[in-house]
Design a protein around this motif. Structure first.
Motif: not given
Length: 211
Positions: A24-30, A95-100, A172-175
């Motif tokens: 929800q946080l990734l989908n809804e939080n602007k 730990l790595i989080v990679k965004f597209n 879905d989250f652009g990750i």
């Protein structure tokens, strides 16, 4: 009646924050989406240097200083910790989080990271020394996510890793990916080991003389 409604709204909001999921946080939080969109290129993310290296009872022990630097100022220290490690080969685990490229304003891949722990070759990784407290927001990103509530920031940093094995949700989250990245070096006095991160999330190190 108004007081009752305000109180009800407050407790409902508190319940929502406790029950909100990372999805929800990734989908809804602007505010979170804005923070991710504004990720900029990072290069130097910290460094380590040997304070002391000695032999005791036939074993080598390395005392090192680990420093994490600010995103906007390589000279500003936001984390500074000393560790004594058995041996002279030391592992640094992140730990790595990679965004597209669709998630970032300038259309280029970006990565966020969380320093996890430091340990020697003779120590099991799970027994290493913590760098950042698990589940807490890295100080490096405090300014980027300052518009989020404390609960939302805690939720992001403590639960984002749960998505690592769910490729569909990541997309879905652009990750692009979530993974661990451990680098290790044989540390020697008189040198500084500078840690850097590429836009694609690869942590690496460069060695320079300690001035």
């Amino acid at each position: 009646m108004a007081v009752v409604l305000v109180a009800a709204g407050y407790f409902a909001r508190g319940f929502f924050l406790r029950e909100m999921t990372i999805h929800q946080l990734l989908n809804e939080n602007k505010q979170l989406k804005t923070a991710i969109t504004n990720l900029t290129t990072e290069e130097q993310i910290g460094y380590a240097k040997v304070l002391k290296q000695e032999t005791k009872d036939g074993k080598t022990w390395t005392t090192l200083r680990f420093v994490e630097t600010a995103r906007d100022d390589k000279l500003k220290k936001i984390v500074e910790k000393d560790y004594t490690i058995e041996g002279d080969v030391v592992h640094f685990d992140a730990l790595i989080v990679k965004f597209n490229d669709k998630m970032v304003m300038d259309g280029k891949e970006r990565a966020m990271y969380l320093w996890r722990r430091v340990y020697g070759e003779t120590t099991a990784p799970q027994n290493g020394f913590a760098i950042e407290s698990p589940g807490r927001e890295p100080q490096r990103y405090a300014d980027l996510m300052k518009r989020l509530s404390i609960k939302q920031r805690e939720l992001f940093w403590s639960n984002i890793w749960d998505l690592a094995n769910n490729p569909e949700k990541l997309n879905d989250f652009g990750i692009t990916a979530i993974y661990g990245n451990a680098i290790y070096s044989q540390l020697k006095p008189g040198l500084i080991y500078v840690f850097k991160i590429s836009p694609t999330g690869q942590v690496y190190r460069e060695v320079v003389p300690d001035m």
